[in-house]
Design an enzyme around this catalytic site. Structure first.
Site, mmCIF file in Angstrom:
data_model
loop_
_atom_site.group_PDB
_atom_site.id
_atom_site.type_symbol
_atom_site.label_atom_id
_atom_site.label_comp_id
_atom_site.label_asym_id
_atom_site.label_seq_id
_atom_site.Cartn_x
_atom_site.Cartn_y
_atom_site.Cartn_z
ATOM 1 N N SER A 176 0.827 -1.195 0.000
ATOM 2 C CA SER A 176 0.000 0.000 0.000
ATOM 3 C C SER A 176 0.867 1.253 0.000
ATOM 4 O O SER A 176 1.978 1.252 0.534
ATOM 5 C CB SER A 176 -0.862 -0.025 1.268
ATOM 6 O OG SER A 176 -1.407 1.234 1.519
ATOM 7 N N TYR A 193 -1.711 -1.260 10.985
ATOM 8 C CA TYR A 193 -1.978 -1.773 9.634
ATOM 9 C C TYR A 193 -0.799 -1.449 8.708
ATOM 10 O O TYR A 193 -0.252 -2.321 8.035
ATOM 11 C CB TYR A 193 -3.280 -1.161 9.083
ATOM 12 C CG TYR A 193 -3.437 -1.367 7.590
ATOM 13 C CD1 TYR A 193 -3.715 -2.620 7.064
ATOM 14 C CD2 TYR A 193 -3.275 -0.300 6.693
ATOM 15 C CE1 TYR A 193 -3.831 -2.811 5.689
ATOM 16 C CE2 TYR A 193 -3.393 -0.483 5.331
ATOM 17 C CZ TYR A 193 -3.674 -1.739 4.830
ATOM 18 O OH TYR A 193 -3.777 -1.931 3.484
ATOM 19 N N LYS A 253 2.310 -3.799 6.638
ATOM 20 C CA LYS A 253 2.698 -3.749 5.212
ATOM 21 C C LYS A 253 4.212 -3.574 5.093
ATOM 22 O O LYS A 253 4.859 -4.226 4.271
ATOM 23 C CB LYS A 253 1.972 -2.612 4.482
ATOM 24 C CG LYS A 253 0.464 -2.809 4.377
ATOM 25 C CD LYS A 253 0.104 -3.990 3.489
ATOM 26 C CE LYS A 253 -1.377 -4.284 3.468
ATOM 27 N NZ LYS A 253 -1.736 -5.605 2.947
HETATM 28 P P1 NAD Z 1 -11.035 -7.180 1.600
HETATM 29 O O1 NAD Z 1 -11.202 -7.183 3.075
HETATM 30 O O2 NAD Z 1 -12.208 -6.864 0.763
HETATM 31 O O3 NAD Z 1 -10.425 -8.575 1.113
HETATM 32 C C1 NAD Z 1 -9.591 -9.376 1.914
HETATM 33 C C2 NAD Z 1 -10.134 -10.794 1.857
HETATM 34 O O4 NAD Z 1 -9.277 -11.641 2.614
HETATM 35 C C3 NAD Z 1 -11.529 -10.934 2.452
HETATM 36 O O5 NAD Z 1 -12.331 -11.659 1.549
HETATM 37 C C4 NAD Z 1 -11.315 -11.721 3.759
HETATM 38 O O6 NAD Z 1 -12.415 -12.553 4.041
HETATM 39 C C5 NAD Z 1 -10.058 -12.514 3.433
HETATM 40 N N1 NAD Z 1 -9.204 -12.841 4.584
HETATM 41 C C6 NAD Z 1 -8.714 -12.017 5.538
HETATM 42 N N2 NAD Z 1 -7.918 -12.700 6.367
HETATM 43 C C7 NAD Z 1 -7.892 -13.997 5.945
HETATM 44 C C8 NAD Z 1 -7.239 -15.171 6.379
HETATM 45 N N3 NAD Z 1 -6.452 -15.185 7.441
HETATM 46 N N4 NAD Z 1 -7.447 -16.326 5.685
HETATM 47 C C9 NAD Z 1 -8.258 -16.333 4.595
HETATM 48 N N5 NAD Z 1 -8.898 -15.248 4.134
HETATM 49 C C10 NAD Z 1 -8.709 -14.096 4.801
HETATM 50 O O7 NAD Z 1 -9.838 -6.166 1.279
HETATM 51 P P2 NAD Z 1 -9.376 -5.560 -0.111
HETATM 52 O O8 NAD Z 1 -9.750 -4.137 -0.145
HETATM 53 O O9 NAD Z 1 -9.773 -6.463 -1.213
HETATM 54 O O10 NAD Z 1 -7.806 -5.612 0.104
HETATM 55 C C11 NAD Z 1 -7.038 -6.725 -0.299
HETATM 56 C C12 NAD Z 1 -5.597 -6.500 0.114
HETATM 57 O O11 NAD Z 1 -5.143 -5.267 -0.458
HETATM 58 C C13 NAD Z 1 -5.396 -6.373 1.623
HETATM 59 O O12 NAD Z 1 -4.189 -7.001 1.980
HETATM 60 C C14 NAD Z 1 -5.284 -4.871 1.827
HETATM 61 O O13 NAD Z 1 -4.501 -4.545 2.960
HETATM 62 C C15 NAD Z 1 -4.593 -4.440 0.551
HETATM 63 N N6 NAD Z 1 -4.826 -3.035 0.203
HETATM 64 C C16 NAD Z 1 -6.119 -2.582 0.096
HETATM 65 C C17 NAD Z 1 -6.361 -1.246 -0.185
HETATM 66 C C18 NAD Z 1 -7.767 -0.712 -0.286
HETATM 67 O O14 NAD Z 1 -7.960 0.511 -0.230
HETATM 68 N N7 NAD Z 1 -8.790 -1.558 -0.437
HETATM 69 C C19 NAD Z 1 -5.275 -0.361 -0.372
HETATM 70 C C20 NAD Z 1 -3.977 -0.868 -0.261
HETATM 71 C C21 NAD Z 1 -3.767 -2.212 0.031
#
Ligand code: NAD
Ligand code: UDP
Length: 350
Positions: free
Chosen positions: A125, A150, A154
């Site tokens: 991120s 958080y 990362k």
């Molecule tokens: P999200 O919460 O929609 O998706 C994450 C998924 O992982 C969910 O479906 C959840 O059920 C699953 N999950 C969490 N922990 C788990 C585990 N231990 N075992 C199995 N499944 C698990 O989030 P997102 O927005 O799709 O983000 C995905 C990734 O991208 C994350 O790592 C997040 O930190 C990163 N990210 C997101 C953003 C944003 O703004 N959405 C920005 C930068 C980075």
């Protein structure tokens, strides 16, 4: 190529899965549904005509993960699984360190054991850059002290993956996302968090359909174009495409590859609201509220590396994202209403 997508039913994961399938990859998903719904699998099927193999368990369950690797033998991993809410991470730091680091450790142990799997794409991120000294943020901008657990996970995971790659010869893409927004262009997939959204876009969507009364614009006294916070909003389908390109890069045995995924353009909160209104021909009810603690004035991505080394270019505009997001929100509302009508019928029949 067979790709294991952890967190593949979540917001970014599910969109990426559709793009992977459309690019001929065979996809296996593992998700514990801690922040997603099983119905997403139906939407993936409706969009692509393919129902990927799905495993519902916590990635930290090493025994189950080992069985999955034994059975599926994935050659690459895209690791989305993790918790992502900044505020919650300050309240529950242990939960964040345990899940985000723990899930990464399990995966790396399997990659060490099953050597055929030597490519991993990690969801990092722009938060790793902290409070920027200057914009745009490039991959060589300094990594700053994280202001919340958080962000710290990362930074730590980037370091862990880099150390692991050095010893194991793994190919690693550390993709630093800016602000993903929007939804699948069909409106069948999108982001619909339970409870009050933390991020602006799902909040806007809910205000747009009347599920929330008003959008609070956090601060109008920043040194920006109109005083409101500026971010680099990238359409989630462009972000999904970036993952496919990153996988291709890893196939060239590139070692550790760090790359921003953004548009290179900053948009203020008020500009985003205006784009949303224009795209959907509606009015968004908003009010100026105090600054949110921990927010920075402005960030946006330097995009040269993504362009030169991945061939990445964004296809969608902010307006596209606003149209797609609204369409998904309406679809989501419709599905919820049908479900509650069906529940009412069940109660009457009992
Ligand atoms: P999200 O919460 O929609 O998706 C994450 C998924 O992982 C969910 O479906 C959840 O059920 C699953 N999950 C969490 N922990 C788990 C585990 N231990 N075992 C199995 N499944 C698990 O989030 P997102 O927005 O799709 O983000 C995905 C990734 O991208 C994350 O790592 C997040 O930190 C990163 N990210 C997101 C953003 C944003 O703004 N959405 C920005 C930068 C980075
Ligand atoms: N924001 C806002 N109202 C909200 C949520 C966010 O004005 O309800 C602003 C926030 O101050 C920032 C921008 O929108 O300037 C993006 O915030 P978000 O939480 O979506 O992403 P962040 O960049 O903080 O990760």
């Amino acid at each position: 190529m067979k790709v294991l997508v952890t967190g593949g039913l979540g917001y970014i994961g599910s969109h990426t899965v559709t793009t992977l399938i459309e690019n001929g990859y065979e996809v296996v998903i593992v998700d514990n549904l801690s922040n997603s719904k099983i119905e997403v699998l139906d939407s993936i099927y409706a969009i692509t005509g393919v129902r990927p193999a799905f495993y519902q368990f916590d990635v930290r369950d090493e025994q189950k993960l080992d069985e999955l690797f034994e059975k599926e033998t994935p050659e690459a991993i895209i690791h989305f699984a993790g918790f992502k809410a900044v505020g919650e991470s300050c309240q529950e730091p242990l939960m964040y360190y345990e899940n985000n680091l723990g899930s990464t450790f399990s995966i790396l142990k399997m990659m060490k054991k099953y050597k055929v799997c030597n490519k991993i794409v990690f969801s990092s991120s722009a938060t790793v850059y902290g409070v920027p000294d200057s914009v745009p943020l490039t991959e060589s901008s300094p990594i700053k002290e994280a202001t919340n657990p958080y962000g710290q996970t990362k930074i730590m995971i980037e370091k862990i993956l880099t150390d692991f790659a050095k010893v194991e010869g793994t190919n690693v893409a550390l993709l630093r996302y800016f602000n993903p927004i929007g939804a699948h262009t069909t409106g069948l997939l999108g982001e619909d968090p339970n409870g009050l959204p933390n991020n602006i876009f799902p909040y806007l969507n809910k205000v747009a359909v009347g599920a929330l009364p008003i959008l609070n614009v956090f601060g109008d006294d920043y040194e920006t174009v109109d005083g409101t916070g500026v971010r680099d909003y990238i359409h989630v389908m462009d972000l999904a495409e970036g993952h496919v390109l990153a996988l291709k890069k890893l196939e060239q045995d590139c070692g550790v590859f760090v790359c921003n995924l953004g548009t290179g353009k900053g948009t203020s909160v008020l500009e985003l609201v205006a784009a949303y209104e224009q795209a959907n021909d509606i009015k968004i009810n908003y009010q100026i509220a105090p600054r949110r603690a921990g927010d920075i004035a402005e960030n946006y991505a330097g995009t040269e590396k993504a362009k030169n080394e991945l061939g990445f270019e964004c296809k969608y505009s902010i307006k596209d994202a606003c149209g797609d997001g609204y369409r998904f929100q309406i679809y989501s509302l419709f599905v919820q209403r049908i479900k509650s009508k069906n529940r009412e019928k069940e109660v009457v029949q009992e």
